[in-house]
Design a protein around this motif. Sequence first.
Motif, PDB file in Angstrom:
ATOM      1  N   TYR A 272       3.272  13.235   4.023  1.00 29.34           N
ATOM      2  CA  TYR A 272       3.694  12.881   2.667  1.00 29.34           C
ATOM      3  C   TYR A 272       2.422  12.828   1.838  1.00 29.34           C
ATOM      4  O   TYR A 272       1.648  11.882   1.921  1.00 29.34           O
ATOM      5  N   ASP A 273       2.203  13.900   1.087  1.00 26.44           N
ATOM      6  CA  ASP A 273       0.974  14.073   0.327  1.00 26.44           C
ATOM      7  C   ASP A 273       1.232  13.740  -1.134  1.00 26.44           C
ATOM      8  O   ASP A 273       2.290  14.064  -1.672  1.00 26.44           O
ATOM      9  N   ARG A 274       0.231  13.117  -1.769  1.00 24.97           N
ATOM     10  CA  ARG A 274       0.395  12.791  -3.183  1.00 24.97           C
ATOM     11  C   ARG A 274      -0.950  12.518  -3.834  1.00 24.97           C
ATOM     12  O   ARG A 274      -1.934  12.251  -3.163  1.00 24.97           O
ATOM     13  N   PHE A 275      -0.944  12.607  -5.137  1.00 21.89           N
ATOM     14  CA  PHE A 275      -2.123  12.267  -5.914  1.00 21.89           C
ATOM     15  C   PHE A 275      -2.098  10.776  -6.195  1.00 21.89           C
ATOM     16  O   PHE A 275      -1.035  10.191  -6.424  1.00 21.89           O
ATOM     17  N   VAL A 276      -3.256  10.156  -6.149  1.00 19.89           N
ATOM     18  CA  VAL A 276      -3.394   8.749  -6.510  1.00 19.89           C
ATOM     19  C   VAL A 276      -4.547   8.624  -7.493  1.00 19.89           C
ATOM     20  O   VAL A 276      -5.430   9.475  -7.553  1.00 19.89           O
ATOM     21  N   TYR A 277      -4.505   7.573  -8.265  1.00 20.28           N
ATOM     22  CA  TYR A 277      -5.561   7.269  -9.219  1.00 20.28           C
ATOM     23  C   TYR A 277      -6.200   5.964  -8.811  1.00 20.28           C
ATOM     24  O   TYR A 277      -5.510   4.977  -8.573  1.00 20.28           O
ATOM     25  N   GLU A 278      -7.510   5.949  -8.701  1.00 21.96           N
ATOM     26  CA  GLU A 278      -8.209   4.731  -8.321  1.00 21.96           C
ATOM     27  C   GLU A 278      -8.768   4.066  -9.560  1.00 21.96           C
ATOM     28  O   GLU A 278      -9.348   4.716 -10.423  1.00 21.96           O
ATOM     29  N   ASP A 279      -8.608   2.765  -9.611  1.00 18.39           N
ATOM     30  CA  ASP A 279      -9.118   1.973 -10.722  1.00 18.39           C
ATOM     31  C   ASP A 279     -10.568   1.626 -10.439  1.00 18.39           C
ATOM     32  O   ASP A 279     -10.870   0.929  -9.475  1.00 18.39           O
ATOM     33  N   SER A 280     -11.469   2.105 -11.283  1.00 15.05           N
ATOM     34  CA  SER A 280     -12.897   1.884 -11.036  1.00 15.05           C
ATOM     35  C   SER A 280     -13.358   0.493 -11.453  1.00 15.05           C
ATOM     36  O   SER A 280     -14.511   0.148 -11.260  1.00 15.05           O
TER      37      SER A 280
ATOM     38  N   THR B  80       0.845  -1.188   0.000  1.00 16.76           N
ATOM     39  CA  THR B  80       0.000   0.000   0.000  1.00 16.76           C
ATOM     40  C   THR B  80       0.883   1.242   0.000  1.00 16.76           C
ATOM     41  O   THR B  80       2.091   1.163   0.269  1.00 16.76           O
ATOM     42  N   ILE B  81       0.278   2.381  -0.253  1.00 19.93           N
ATOM     43  CA  ILE B  81       1.020   3.642  -0.201  1.00 19.93           C
ATOM     44  C   ILE B  81       1.586   3.846   1.199  1.00 19.93           C
ATOM     45  O   ILE B  81       2.744   4.242   1.354  1.00 19.93           O
ATOM     46  N   ILE B  82       0.789   3.551   2.217  1.00 21.88           N
ATOM     47  CA  ILE B  82       1.238   3.723   3.608  1.00 21.88           C
ATOM     48  C   ILE B  82       2.471   2.865   3.880  1.00 21.88           C
ATOM     49  O   ILE B  82       3.460   3.335   4.448  1.00 21.88           O
ATOM     50  N   ASN B  83       2.433   1.593   3.470  1.00 21.20           N
ATOM     51  CA  ASN B  83       3.579   0.704   3.682  1.00 21.20           C
ATOM     52  C   ASN B  83       4.796   1.167   2.899  1.00 21.20           C
ATOM     53  O   ASN B  83       5.929   1.077   3.388  1.00 21.20           O
ATOM     54  N   SER B  84       4.584   1.664   1.686  1.00 16.55           N
ATOM     55  CA  SER B  84       5.695   2.147   0.862  1.00 16.55           C
ATOM     56  C   SER B  84       6.349   3.372   1.495  1.00 16.55           C
ATOM     57  O   SER B  84       7.585   3.486   1.515  1.00 16.55           O
ATOM     58  N   ILE B  85       5.554   4.287   2.016  1.00 15.84           N
ATOM     59  CA  ILE B  85       6.104   5.478   2.667  1.00 15.84           C
ATOM     60  C   ILE B  85       6.826   5.081   3.951  1.00 15.84           C
ATOM     61  O   ILE B  85       7.928   5.578   4.233  1.00 15.84           O
ATOM     62  N   THR B  86       6.242   4.172   4.734  1.00 13.83           N
ATOM     63  CA  THR B  86       6.884   3.703   5.972  1.00 13.83           C
ATOM     64  C   THR B  86       8.256   3.114   5.668  1.00 13.83           C
ATOM     65  O   THR B  86       9.239   3.415   6.355  1.00 13.83           O
ATOM     66  N   GLU B  87       8.341   2.296   4.637  1.00 16.78           N
ATOM     67  CA  GLU B  87       9.625   1.688   4.253  1.00 16.78           C
ATOM     68  C   GLU B  87      10.613   2.751   3.783  1.00 16.78           C
ATOM     69  O   GLU B  87      11.803   2.693   4.104  1.00 16.78           O
ATOM     70  N   ALA B  88      10.138   3.740   3.036  1.00 12.75           N
ATOM     71  CA  ALA B  88      11.020   4.814   2.573  1.00 12.75           C
ATOM     72  C   ALA B  88      11.547   5.630   3.755  1.00 12.75           C
ATOM     73  O   ALA B  88      12.721   6.041   3.756  1.00 12.75           O
ATOM     74  N   ILE B  89      10.716   5.870   4.761  1.00 17.68           N
ATOM     75  CA  ILE B  89      11.168   6.561   5.974  1.00 17.68           C
ATOM     76  C   ILE B  89      12.240   5.724   6.672  1.00 17.68           C
ATOM     77  O   ILE B  89      13.285   6.234   7.084  1.00 17.68           O
ATOM     78  N   ARG B  90      11.998   4.415   6.789  1.00 21.70           N
ATOM     79  CA  ARG B  90      12.968   3.530   7.443  1.00 21.70           C
ATOM     80  C   ARG B  90      14.321   3.578   6.733  1.00 21.70           C
ATOM     81  O   ARG B  90      15.365   3.730   7.367  1.00 21.70           O
ATOM     82  N   VAL B  91      14.302   3.479   5.423  1.00 19.01           N
ATOM     83  CA  VAL B  91      15.544   3.501   4.637  1.00 19.01           C
ATOM     84  C   VAL B  91      16.257   4.839   4.817  1.00 19.01           C
ATOM     85  O   VAL B  91      17.487   4.894   4.974  1.00 19.01           O
TER      86      VAL B  91
ATOM     87  N   ARG C 145       9.504  10.780  -6.244  1.00 15.40           N
ATOM     88  CA  ARG C 145       9.997  11.358  -4.996  1.00 15.40           C
ATOM     89  C   ARG C 145       8.859  12.154  -4.385  1.00 15.40           C
ATOM     90  O   ARG C 145       8.189  12.916  -5.069  1.00 15.40           O
ATOM     91  N   VAL C 146       8.644  11.968  -3.082  1.00 15.93           N
ATOM     92  CA  VAL C 146       7.562  12.647  -2.378  1.00 15.93           C
ATOM     93  C   VAL C 146       8.193  13.584  -1.348  1.00 15.93           C
ATOM     94  O   VAL C 146       9.083  13.195  -0.598  1.00 15.93           O
ATOM     95  N   MET C 147       7.692  14.814  -1.323  1.00 20.32           N
ATOM     96  CA  MET C 147       8.232  15.821  -0.410  1.00 20.32           C
ATOM     97  C   MET C 147       7.510  15.785   0.927  1.00 20.32           C
ATOM     98  O   MET C 147       6.277  15.727   0.984  1.00 20.32           O
ATOM     99  N   GLY C 148       8.262  15.834   2.010  1.00 18.47           N
ATOM    100  CA  GLY C 148       7.696  15.927   3.348  1.00 18.47           C
ATOM    101  C   GLY C 148       7.231  17.351   3.609  1.00 18.47           C
ATOM    102  O   GLY C 148       7.971  18.299   3.345  1.00 18.47           O
TER     103      GLY C 148
ATOM    104  N   TRP D  83      12.735  14.725   1.420  1.00 18.59           N
ATOM    105  CA  TRP D  83      12.346  14.023   0.177  1.00 18.59           C
ATOM    106  C   TRP D  83      12.514  12.533   0.374  1.00 18.59           C
ATOM    107  O   TRP D  83      13.549  12.079   0.870  1.00 18.59           O
ATOM    108  N   LEU D  84      11.513  11.759  -0.036  1.00 18.82           N
ATOM    109  CA  LEU D  84      11.594  10.301   0.033  1.00 18.82           C
ATOM    110  C   LEU D  84      11.321   9.704  -1.340  1.00 18.82           C
ATOM    111  O   LEU D  84      10.378  10.119  -2.019  1.00 18.82           O
ATOM    112  N   PRO D  85      12.121   8.715  -1.736  1.00 14.85           N
ATOM    113  CA  PRO D  85      11.775   7.974  -2.955  1.00 14.85           C
ATOM    114  C   PRO D  85      10.710   6.933  -2.620  1.00 14.85           C
ATOM    115  O   PRO D  85      10.935   6.024  -1.832  1.00 14.85           O
ATOM    116  N   VAL D  86       9.514   7.109  -3.163  1.00 16.52           N
ATOM    117  CA  VAL D  86       8.406   6.179  -2.916  1.00 16.52           C
ATOM    118  C   VAL D  86       8.001   5.620  -4.272  1.00 16.52           C
ATOM    119  O   VAL D  86       7.390   6.317  -5.078  1.00 16.52           O
TER     120      VAL D  86
END
Length: 151
Positions: free
Chosen positions: A120-128, A3-14, A99-102, A92-95
């Motif tokens: 960490y704010d970003r646009f997402v696209y949902e698949d309908s 998920t986006i949340i897990n990806s950001i968490t991992e990027a913070i950890r790294v 790259r997503v700006m804090g 800045w985090l690579p997600v």
Amino acid sequence: MSTIINSITEAIRVSLVTAFGSGYKIWTEEKEQGQEVPAFFIRWQRSTGSQFQGKRYFRQNCFCIRYFPGESGKESEECHTVAERLFTCLRWLPVGAVRVMGTDMQCEVTDGALQFFVNYDRFVYEDSSFVPRMEEISEEVSVKGQVEHAG
């Protein structure tokens, strides 16, 4: 699937490992008291979202990084130094491929630990294609005692 949340968490950890090295423990799950210090605990706080045109959504993801200082007798000074470094390493985090700006970075020391908040704010696209569609609807209307069926 991440998920986006897990990806950001991992990027913070790294980013924390890169900036602080292996001498710091980094937790992403709540630990019992008695954890090793110095240590970081990464916690997702909340997400908010608002829809833009079509399938485009803007998500705001707020994280709290808690820092537990070592037992040196200068815990406050250590928290202040770590806070300054966090402003830089979490900018800045690579997600994934972007790259997503804090943003909205702020921190405070509470109960002897540093709490560092960042969005960490970003646009997402949902698949309908995953949205279940209504197959059939029927309706009954009563007009002056007569019942009509609409299909």
